[in-house]
Design an enzyme around this catalytic site. Structure first.
Site, PDB file in Angstrom:
ATOM      1  N   LEU A  69      17.908  -1.705 -13.152  1.00 53.94           N
ATOM      2  CA  LEU A  69      19.468  -1.612 -12.681  1.00 53.94           C
ATOM      3  C   LEU A  69      20.351  -2.532 -13.709  1.00 53.94           C
ATOM      4  CD1 LEU A  69      19.004  -1.136  -8.882  1.00 53.94           C
ATOM      5  CD2 LEU A  69      19.327   0.650 -10.544  1.00 53.94           C
ATOM      6  N   ASP A  86       4.743  19.160 -11.821  1.00 53.42           N
ATOM      7  CA  ASP A  86       6.212  19.196 -11.589  1.00 53.42           C
ATOM      8  C   ASP A  86       5.916  20.461 -10.190  1.00 53.42           C
ATOM      9  OD1 ASP A  86       9.080  18.260 -12.655  1.00 53.42           O
ATOM     10  OD2 ASP A  86       9.096  19.674 -11.023  1.00 53.42           O
ATOM     11  N   TYR A  90      13.407  14.809 -17.881  1.00 57.40           N
ATOM     12  CA  TYR A  90      13.679  14.272 -19.231  1.00 57.40           C
ATOM     13  C   TYR A  90      12.612  12.924 -19.624  1.00 57.40           C
ATOM     14  CZ  TYR A  90      17.506  17.409 -20.118  1.00 57.40           C
ATOM     15  OH  TYR A  90      18.192  18.502 -20.390  1.00 57.40           O
ATOM     16  N   VAL A  91      12.290  12.431 -18.338  1.00 59.45           N
ATOM     17  CA  VAL A  91      11.567  11.051 -18.455  1.00 59.45           C
ATOM     18  C   VAL A  91      10.023  11.450 -18.310  1.00 59.45           C
ATOM     19  CG1 VAL A  91      10.910   9.029 -17.690  1.00 59.45           C
ATOM     20  CG2 VAL A  91      13.103   9.371 -17.878  1.00 59.45           C
ATOM     21  N   ALA A 107       8.396  16.489 -14.345  1.00 55.21           N
ATOM     22  CA  ALA A 107       8.310  16.855 -15.706  1.00 55.21           C
ATOM     23  C   ALA A 107       9.550  17.044 -16.455  1.00 55.21           C
ATOM     24  CB  ALA A 107       7.647  18.181 -15.845  1.00 55.21           C
ATOM     25  N   SER A 160      10.268   6.221 -12.362  1.00 50.90           N
ATOM     26  CA  SER A 160      11.893   6.687 -12.296  1.00 50.90           C
ATOM     27  C   SER A 160      12.378   5.252 -11.972  1.00 50.90           C
ATOM     28  CB  SER A 160      11.656   7.305 -10.753  1.00 50.90           C
ATOM     29  OG  SER A 160      11.093   8.500 -10.721  1.00 50.90           O
ATOM     30  N   CYS A 206      22.403   8.394 -15.806  1.00 51.24           N
ATOM     31  CA  CYS A 206      21.994   7.428 -15.142  1.00 51.24           C
ATOM     32  C   CYS A 206      22.959   6.236 -15.011  1.00 51.24           C
ATOM     33  CB  CYS A 206      20.612   6.822 -15.931  1.00 51.24           C
ATOM     34  SG  CYS A 206      19.271   7.994 -15.721  1.00 51.24           S
ATOM     35  N   PHE A 236      26.350  15.077 -22.903  1.00 53.79           N
ATOM     36  CA  PHE A 236      27.042  13.995 -23.035  1.00 53.79           C
ATOM     37  C   PHE A 236      26.710  13.129 -23.980  1.00 53.79           C
ATOM     38  CE2 PHE A 236      23.662  10.747 -21.997  1.00 53.79           C
ATOM     39  CZ  PHE A 236      22.417  11.304 -22.066  1.00 53.79           C
ATOM     40  N   LYS A 237      25.862  13.429 -24.796  1.00 51.76           N
ATOM     41  CA  LYS A 237      26.014  12.841 -26.257  1.00 51.76           C
ATOM     42  C   LYS A 237      25.223  13.715 -27.218  1.00 51.76           C
ATOM     43  CE  LYS A 237      22.464   9.552 -26.801  1.00 51.76           C
ATOM     44  NZ  LYS A 237      21.341   8.757 -26.829  1.00 51.76           N
TER      45      LYS A 237
HETATM   46  P1  NAD Z   1      14.825  15.165 -13.990  1.00 49.58           P
HETATM   47  O1  NAD Z   1      15.632  15.832 -13.093  1.00 49.58           O
HETATM   48  O2  NAD Z   1      14.948  15.641 -15.460  1.00 49.58           O
HETATM   49  O3  NAD Z   1      13.353  15.359 -13.836  1.00 49.58           O
HETATM   50  C1  NAD Z   1      12.651  15.210 -12.430  1.00 49.58           C
HETATM   51  C2  NAD Z   1      11.698  16.103 -12.139  1.00 49.58           C
HETATM   52  O4  NAD Z   1      10.942  15.781 -10.825  1.00 49.58           O
HETATM   53  C3  NAD Z   1      12.274  17.589 -11.926  1.00 49.58           C
HETATM   54  O5  NAD Z   1      11.697  18.501 -12.856  1.00 49.58           O
HETATM   55  C4  NAD Z   1      11.814  17.670 -10.323  1.00 49.58           C
HETATM   56  O6  NAD Z   1      11.467  19.230 -10.184  1.00 49.58           O
HETATM   57  C5  NAD Z   1      10.651  17.074 -10.195  1.00 49.58           C
HETATM   58  N1  NAD Z   1      10.372  16.730  -8.921  1.00 49.58           N
HETATM   59  C6  NAD Z   1      11.032  16.239  -7.835  1.00 49.58           C
HETATM   60  N2  NAD Z   1      10.440  16.125  -6.715  1.00 49.58           N
HETATM   61  C7  NAD Z   1       9.212  16.339  -7.214  1.00 49.58           C
HETATM   62  C8  NAD Z   1       8.144  16.355  -6.264  1.00 49.58           C
HETATM   63  N3  NAD Z   1       8.117  15.613  -4.891  1.00 49.58           N
HETATM   64  N4  NAD Z   1       6.829  16.518  -6.774  1.00 49.58           N
HETATM   65  C9  NAD Z   1       6.922  16.919  -8.018  1.00 49.58           C
HETATM   66  N5  NAD Z   1       7.992  16.993  -8.885  1.00 49.58           N
HETATM   67  C10 NAD Z   1       8.945  16.564  -8.488  1.00 49.58           C
HETATM   68  O7  NAD Z   1      15.023  13.591 -14.032  1.00 49.58           O
HETATM   69  P2  NAD Z   1      14.942  12.716 -15.229  1.00 49.58           P
HETATM   70  O8  NAD Z   1      16.163  12.344 -16.170  1.00 49.58           O
HETATM   71  O9  NAD Z   1      13.604  12.910 -15.982  1.00 49.58           O
HETATM   72  O10 NAD Z   1      14.995  11.135 -14.222  1.00 49.58           O
HETATM   73  C11 NAD Z   1      13.673  10.821 -13.720  1.00 49.58           C
HETATM   74  C12 NAD Z   1      13.737   9.282 -13.324  1.00 49.58           C
HETATM   75  O11 NAD Z   1      13.907   8.667 -14.440  1.00 49.58           O
HETATM   76  C13 NAD Z   1      15.147   8.926 -12.615  1.00 49.58           C
HETATM   77  O12 NAD Z   1      14.933   8.091 -11.800  1.00 49.58           O
HETATM   78  C14 NAD Z   1      16.075   8.302 -13.593  1.00 49.58           C
HETATM   79  O13 NAD Z   1      16.794   7.596 -13.414  1.00 49.58           O
HETATM   80  C15 NAD Z   1      14.986   7.732 -14.489  1.00 49.58           C
HETATM   81  N6  NAD Z   1      15.426   7.498 -15.967  1.00 49.58           N
HETATM   82  C16 NAD Z   1      15.925   8.649 -16.696  1.00 49.58           C
HETATM   83  C17 NAD Z   1      16.253   8.732 -18.109  1.00 49.58           C
HETATM   84  C18 NAD Z   1      16.834   9.600 -18.779  1.00 49.58           C
HETATM   85  O14 NAD Z   1      17.049   9.640 -19.955  1.00 49.58           O
HETATM   86  N7  NAD Z   1      16.773  10.800 -18.232  1.00 49.58           N
HETATM   87  C19 NAD Z   1      15.811   7.455 -18.733  1.00 49.58           C
HETATM   88  C20 NAD Z   1      15.287   6.357 -18.175  1.00 49.58           C
HETATM   89  C21 NAD Z   1      15.072   6.447 -16.647  1.00 49.58           C
HETATM   90  C1  UGA Z   2      20.849   5.094 -20.948  1.00 49.14           C
HETATM   91  C2  UGA Z   2      20.251   4.126 -21.760  1.00 49.14           C
HETATM   92  O1  UGA Z   2      20.758   3.730 -23.051  1.00 49.14           O
HETATM   93  C3  UGA Z   2      18.637   3.977 -21.632  1.00 49.14           C
HETATM   94  O2  UGA Z   2      18.323   2.539 -22.135  1.00 49.14           O
HETATM   95  C4  UGA Z   2      18.061   3.993 -20.243  1.00 49.14           C
HETATM   96  O3  UGA Z   2      16.861   4.414 -20.157  1.00 49.14           O
HETATM   97  C5  UGA Z   2      18.861   5.401 -19.628  1.00 49.14           C
HETATM   98  O4  UGA Z   2      20.134   5.608 -19.649  1.00 49.14           O
HETATM   99  C6  UGA Z   2      18.532   5.880 -18.366  1.00 49.14           C
HETATM  100  O5  UGA Z   2      18.207   4.989 -17.428  1.00 49.14           O
HETATM  101  O6  UGA Z   2      18.603   7.122 -18.161  1.00 49.14           O
HETATM  102  P1  UGA Z   2      21.356   7.566 -22.031  1.00 49.14           P
HETATM  103  O7  UGA Z   2      22.139   7.787 -20.881  1.00 49.14           O
HETATM  104  O8  UGA Z   2      20.150   8.673 -22.144  1.00 49.14           O
HETATM  105  O9  UGA Z   2      20.404   6.036 -22.049  1.00 49.14           O
HETATM  106  O10 UGA Z   2      21.937   7.656 -23.458  1.00 49.14           O
HETATM  107  P2  UGA Z   2      22.866   6.449 -24.032  1.00 49.14           P
HETATM  108  O11 UGA Z   2      22.571   6.361 -25.568  1.00 49.14           O
HETATM  109  O12 UGA Z   2      22.749   5.146 -23.346  1.00 49.14           O
HETATM  110  O13 UGA Z   2      24.343   7.057 -23.710  1.00 49.14           O
HETATM  111  C7  UGA Z   2      25.057   7.151 -22.512  1.00 49.14           C
HETATM  112  C8  UGA Z   2      26.430   7.352 -22.602  1.00 49.14           C
HETATM  113  O14 UGA Z   2      27.275   6.241 -23.194  1.00 49.14           O
HETATM  114  C9  UGA Z   2      26.608   8.475 -23.434  1.00 49.14           C
HETATM  115  O15 UGA Z   2      27.585   9.459 -23.172  1.00 49.14           O
HETATM  116  C10 UGA Z   2      27.180   8.100 -24.869  1.00 49.14           C
HETATM  117  O16 UGA Z   2      28.283   8.872 -25.634  1.00 49.14           O
HETATM  118  C11 UGA Z   2      27.890   6.833 -24.372  1.00 49.14           C
HETATM  119  N1  UGA Z   2      27.999   5.587 -25.365  1.00 49.14           N
HETATM  120  C12 UGA Z   2      27.100   4.914 -25.696  1.00 49.14           C
HETATM  121  C13 UGA Z   2      29.257   5.203 -25.812  1.00 49.14           C
HETATM  122  O17 UGA Z   2      30.422   5.898 -25.194  1.00 49.14           O
HETATM  123  N2  UGA Z   2      29.532   4.338 -26.487  1.00 49.14           N
HETATM  124  C14 UGA Z   2      28.368   3.712 -27.065  1.00 49.14           C
HETATM  125  O18 UGA Z   2      28.671   2.519 -27.667  1.00 49.14           O
HETATM  126  C15 UGA Z   2      27.047   4.133 -26.664  1.00 49.14           C
END
Ligand code: NAD
Ligand code: UGA
Length: 453
Positions: free
Chosen positions: A216, A32, A10-11, A8, A126, A271, A333-334
């Site tokens: 990736l 979660d 950020y994603v 639960a 994930s 990420c 970070f942004k």
């Molecule tokens: P996060 O750390 O915010 O959330 C992950 C959650 O999973 C945590 O709350 C944790 O307690 C829970 N968790 C871990 N193990 C567990 C288990 N066994 N059972 C139940 N809950 C469990 O992470 P996030 O930023 O949401 O990222 C999750 C995945 O999505 C990562 O692989 C990340 O690379 C990917 N992703 C993130 C973003 C982003 O913007 N943050 C965007 C796209 C993809």
């Molecule tokens: C990034 C990707 O944009 C998403 O598509 C992806 O799903 C996500 O990673 C992920 O896998 O977690 P995010 O990291 O949340 O998203 O935010 P971005 O907008 O991509 O910014 C990432 C970093 O790059 C920030 O620090 C931002 O300030 C910086 N940035 C972005 C720059 O310095 N210049 C730019 O032109 C754009």
């Protein structure tokens, strides 16, 4: 139909919230292990700050959307299970510092294998190394009830700060599945969920390995664009060119595109670094040294950019920062997120603290305890967290902009200038402000890749 997510964060949170909003007839449960996080999702103050998210949660929570720590029950009762747990960089053993730590994925999948009593579709939400579905399949095969599991890859492309908008109007939805009949049926089931609100032509289907690797690859391309423009920012500073003008002319070529060409103090977030490192690890594992080295440079350039910014600040402040007050504007970070994972602000602040500067930090959304945790073990008396940017800049020698929060644009810089030590400096790590205007006020103002006055 019932869908649940394990994770639960950020994603998992925002993704499920939008599915619940768009598919009122589907029951959605977000689970979660972290009780505090689930309690926050059930409260007035959500654990994730995202513009527009509060409103949707208020609308659907308690109707077709619930948040719970009862993972086993959610597994048992759901038709589709999204794995949305964290996959951080490994910090130990083989692959430490590069490979993804799959501990959390494995424990979630083991739980499913243990408690499921009926057929399910398991969705990799994930970000995972290519071929993870194979490992998931082997673990699920230990289920004792003879359940059939179809594994789909459905990576998430939303960015923080714009999550709601990205989820409601995605550029594309990617679904990878097995080419078997049951695999394709599972793909179709998930396509039908997204087709509630996403135009069919934006839903791409492919094989699982392509889908896993596409995620990736996408993050690597995006990170590479930023490192490329940041590499040019250094040359701009040495030649009088303006990096924003370079970005405008280069980005006008439709083959390149204008997005992700904003030069900055460096990319942050949970990420980009993690996923590029994972790609590097996969290449090294496959013996592809040249390919690994190519992507490594994207990371190296980003590290260089953060450190060179801090070094530049020290040089301009007459080579010494000891006991000088420096105002830090922005720590996330942004903009529009409260997330500080891998924020460039940590690296820059650490470098300034190494020089024994005194930092006054202001961020509109990041709580004080998060900033203090991120800057441990530097002495607490070198760090003040302020409630306003004005307070941070009071008596400071310099303002350092590390997050591009909109509110920094409209501040009364005349007033700020008068209350600062002279000469007063601005170091704009986000190229957010009009440097010429600041110079007219009296500031010595510097941006990334900007001509020096
Ligand atoms: P996060 O750390 O915010 O959330 C992950 C959650 O999973 C945590 O709350 C944790 O307690 C829970 N968790 C871990 N193990 C567990 C288990 N066994 N059972 C139940 N809950 C469990 O992470 P996030 O930023 O949401 O990222 C999750 C995945 O999505 C990562 O692989 C990340 O690379 C990917 N992703 C993130 C973003 C982003 O913007 N943050 C965007 C796209 C993809
Ligand atoms: C990034 C990707 O944009 C998403 O598509 C992806 O799903 C996500 O990673 C992920 O896998 O977690 P995010 O990291 O949340 O998203 O935010 P971005 O907008 O991509 O910014 C990432 C970093 O790059 C920030 O620090 C931002 O300030 C910086 N940035 C972005 C720059 O310095 N210049 C730019 O032109 C754009």
């Amino acid at each position: 139909m019932k869908i649940c997510s394990i994770g639960a964060g950020y994603v998992g949170g925002p993704t499920m919230v939008v599915i619940a909003e768009q598919c009122p007839e589907i029951e959605v449960e977000v689970t979660d292990v972290n009780e505090e996080r689930i309690a926050a999702w059930n409260s007035e103050k959500l654990p994730v700050f995202e513009p527009g998210l509060d409103e949707i949660v208020k609308k659907v929570r308690g109707k077709n959307l619930t948040f719970s720590t009862d993972i086993d029950e959610a597994i048992r009762t759901s038709d589709i299970i999204f794995l949305a747990v964290n996959t951080p960089t490994k910090t130990y053993g083989d692959g430490a510092g590069k490979a993804s730590d799959l501990t959390y994925i494995e424990s979630a999948v083991r739980r499913i294998a243990e408690v499921a009593t009926g057929d399910k579709i398991i969705v990799e939400k994930s970000t995972l190394p290519v071929r993870t579905a194979e490992k998931i399949r082997r673990i699920l095969a230990t289920n004792r009830h003879g359940c059939n599991f179809e594994i789909l890859s459905n990576p998430e492309f939303m960015a923080e700060g714009t999550a709601v908008e990205d989820l409601r109007h995605p550029d594309r939805i990617l679904i990878g599945g097995d080419e078997t009949e049951s695999g394709q049926k599972a793909v179709q089931t998930l396509v039908d969920v997204y087709a509630h609100w996403v135009p069919r032509e934006k839903i791409l289907t492919q094989n699982v390995w392509s889908s896993e690797l596409s995620k990736l690859a996408s993050n690597a391309f995006l990170a590479q664009k930023i490192s490329s423009i940041n590499a040019l920012s250094v040359l701009c500073e040495h030649s009088g060119a303006d990096v924003d003008e370079i970005a405008r002319s280069v980005g006008a070529d439709s083959r390149i595109g204008p997005k992700f060409l904003k030069s900055s103090v460096g990319f942050g977030g949970s990420c980009f670094k993690k996923d590029v490192l994972n790609l590097i690890y996969l290449c090294e594992y496959a013996g592809l040294t040249e390919v690994a080295r190519y992507w490594q440079q994207v990371i190296d350039m980003n590290e260089y950019q953060k450190h060179r910014f801090a070094r530049f600040i020290r040089e301009k402040l007459f080579g010494s920062l000891r006991n000088k007050k420096i105002a830090i504007f922005g720590f996330a970070f942004k903009k529009d997120t409260n997330d500080t994972r891998e924020t460039p602000a940590i690296t820059v602040c650490q470098d300034l603290l190494e020089e024994q500067a005194k930092l006054a930090i202001y961020d509109p959304k990041v709580p004080e305890e998060t900033v203090r945790r991120d800057l441990r073990p530097y002495p607490a008396d070198l760090i003040t967290i302020t409630q306003t940017p004005y307070e941070a800049a009071e008596e400071a020698h310099a303002i350092v902009i590390l997050t591009e929060w909109d509110e920094f644009i409209a501040l009364d810089y005349e007033k700020i200038f008068k209350n600062m030590q002279q000469p007063a400096f601005v170091f704009d790590g986000r190229n957010l402000l009009d440097l010429n205007r600041l110079r007219t006020i009296g500031f010595e103002a510097y941006g990334i890749g900007k001509p020096r006055a």
